[in-house]
Scaffold this active site. Structure first.
Site, PDB file in Angstrom:
ATOM      1  N   SER A  20      -1.849   1.278  -8.023  1.00  0.00           N
ATOM      2  CA  SER A  20      -1.806  -0.156  -8.321  1.00  0.00           C
ATOM      3  C   SER A  20      -0.372  -0.674  -8.358  1.00  0.00           C
ATOM      4  O   SER A  20       0.339  -0.580  -7.372  1.00  0.00           O
ATOM      5  CB  SER A  20      -2.552  -0.424  -9.632  1.00  0.00           C
ATOM      6  OG  SER A  20      -2.724  -1.799  -9.818  1.00  0.00           O
TER       7      SER A  20
ATOM      8  N   ASP B  92       0.175  -7.341  -5.722  1.00  0.00           N
ATOM      9  CA  ASP B  92       0.612  -5.985  -6.054  1.00  0.00           C
ATOM     10  C   ASP B  92       0.211  -5.042  -4.907  1.00  0.00           C
ATOM     11  O   ASP B  92      -0.462  -5.467  -3.966  1.00  0.00           O
ATOM     12  CB  ASP B  92       0.096  -5.577  -7.442  1.00  0.00           C
ATOM     13  CG  ASP B  92      -1.383  -5.229  -7.464  1.00  0.00           C
ATOM     14  OD1 ASP B  92      -2.126  -5.775  -6.619  1.00  0.00           O
ATOM     15  OD2 ASP B  92      -1.794  -4.428  -8.311  1.00  0.00           O
TER      16      ASP B  92
HETATM   17 MG    MG Z   1      -3.507  -3.423  -8.701  1.00  0.00          MG
END
Ligand code: MG
Length: 461
Positions: free
Chosen positions: A106, A250
């Site tokens: 992430s 992200d």
């Molecule tokens: Mg993420």
């Protein structure tokens, strides 16, 4: 022998996470994937497992390990390549798969990687399912398949196309109106998976795009978490290009942050607030968010007479509560927007489309859209604290701070309606600390709340 899980490897409800090489090795990922394949079968889930990854340099290595582990327990694999995490979840649904694995850390820096595990429902493992998987991981040795029943691997190059098509077909979007507006936008994909998706989406929606870091090679040019402090370069691009909004995702493309036309980051909570406004203009219904999300989301909901339900922090907790409430939109204040009309998962491509729709709805650049809502300040801190004294701490805080509302479903959340302020106290799952987060219309008031809470905690130990 069961898998040896080295210290330093983070095994939690959100998956298995570590620094690449030490402690996160391909051997470990292979074993964890074999255990996951066996776990899915033990839960009664049949069919293949979808594997996707973000753009990290460790991705190809760990993908190979995960695929081998799944094959070794006789589970077929559908490889969807470098994709956003929400695309993996959609692909699980599309293929009626037994589950999925997203190989991504992430927003963590490039030296990290992780496995996010997905059920046949196309949702992340919840606390109960995760506990069963972790027990299996620690205690059992998955039964390996013999030579003539190993899993087979196929590839699916269409997962991103299907995801984009599904977004463009959403009733909540007036695609023709967005195209007609021909919005100039700036974009920063931080060299994550977003570069393969977001530029295409924006161009399809008629935007003029000035983009940076769309090479999906995992060589993140900055801290990849899309928080305000990391968006200075995007701000510069916005100013230089005359964009009406700057978009930052992200690396695994489930969070979206916004920069206004002056190049100023507006705070991640505003992504969800503006997305909620778009949905509630068209579809009445409940909104679900987590206990640490800005009150501005509740202000937007109140403007539409919509109820707001607050769930414990964590995407799966919010998603499950949304299902239970039949919510029309929800998500987390970190820029994670969940639109059930598409799927119960945080989805930055969906969030991008909703933000463009919002700019068309209100007919302004981003600062005008944000300026329609009250401004709040969030202050966060953490203090050392022994978990065994938490109950006493919560009682002391509640007594000292005298709030109008108290929620103990995830740590302690106190709220003051008249002051339009709240304080959320949460223990870390991995360290002997508690996190304090407070919000108020003035920064000084939010700071005073966390300072006072810290002093009360000092008195409890
Ligand atoms: Mg993420």
């Amino acid at each position: 022998m069961p898998l040896h899980l080295p210290p330093g490897l983070m095994v939690s409800v959100s998956g298995i996470r570590g620094r690449v090489g030490d402690p996160l090795t391909p051997e470990l990922v292979c074993g964890a994937a074999a255990a996951f394949g066996a776990f899915l079968r033990s839960e009664g889930a049949q069919g293949p497992v979808v594997v996707g990854r973000d753009s990290r340099t460790s991705g190809p290595m760990l993908r190979a390990a995960a695929v081998a582990g799944l094959q070794s327990v006789g589970v077929d694999v559908i490889d969807v390549g470098i994709v956003p995490t929400p695309t993996v979840l959609l692909a699980v649904e599309h293929h009626h798969a037994a589950g999925g694995m997203a190989i991504t850390a992430s927003h963590n820096p490039a030296e990290w990687n992780a496995l996010k595990l997905v059920t046949a429902e196309g949702m992340f493992l919840d606390a109960d399912a995760s506990a069963r998987y972790r027990t299996a991981l620690r205690e059992s040795d998955p039964p390996r398949a013999p030579w003539d029943s190993l899993g087979e691997v196929s590839t699916d190059d269409g997962a991103i196309d299907r995801h984009l098509d599904a977004i463009l077909a959403l009733d909540v979007l007036d695609v023709e109106a967005i195209r007609a507006a021909a919005l100039p936008v700036a974009l920063d994909c931080v060299r994550g998976a977003g570069g393969l998706v977001i530029p295409r989406l924006l161009e399809t929606l008629g935007c003029t795009v000035t983009a940076i870091h769309t090479e999906a090679d995992g060589r993140f040019p900055r801290d990849p978490e899309p928080t305000a402090a990391h968006l200075a370069e995007l701000g510069e691009v916005v100013r230089r290009s005359g964009a009406v909004v700057g978009l930052a995702v992200d690396p695994d493309v489930d969070r979206l942050s916004l920069v206004d036309e002056h190049g100023e980051a507006v705070g991640e909570d505003l992504t969800l607030a503006l997305a909620v406004d778009v949905v509630l203009r068209r579809t009445p219904g409940a909104v679900v968010t987590n206990l640490s999300t800005s009150r501005v989301v509740a202000d937007v909901a109140a403007a539409h007479d919509a109820p707001v339900v607050r769930a414990p922090v964590g995407e799966i907790n919010v998603a499950r509560r949304m299902q239970a409430e039949g919510a029309v939109v929800g998500g987390e204040g970190n820029g994670g927007v969940i639109l059930p009309a598409l799927h119960h998962t945080r989805d930055a491509p969906v969030a991008v489309a909703l933000i463009l729709q919002h700019l068309v709805d209100v007919g302004t650049a981003l600062s005008g859209a944000v300026g329609r809502w009250p401004e709040y300040h969030i202050v966060k801190t953490k203090v050392s604290f022994d978990r065994s004294a938490l109950d006493a701490a919560y009682a002391a805080l509640a007594a000292d701070l005298g709030a109008d509302a108290e929620d103990r479903s995830d740590g302690l959340r106190l709220a003051w309606e008249g002051r339009r302020a709240w304080l959320h106290v949460r223990p870390s799952g991995t360290e002997p600390i508690v996190r304090l987060i407070a919000e108020a219309p003035e920064e000084a008031a939010a700071r005073a709340l966390v300072d006072r809470a810290g002093a009360v905690l000092d008195g409890v130990v």
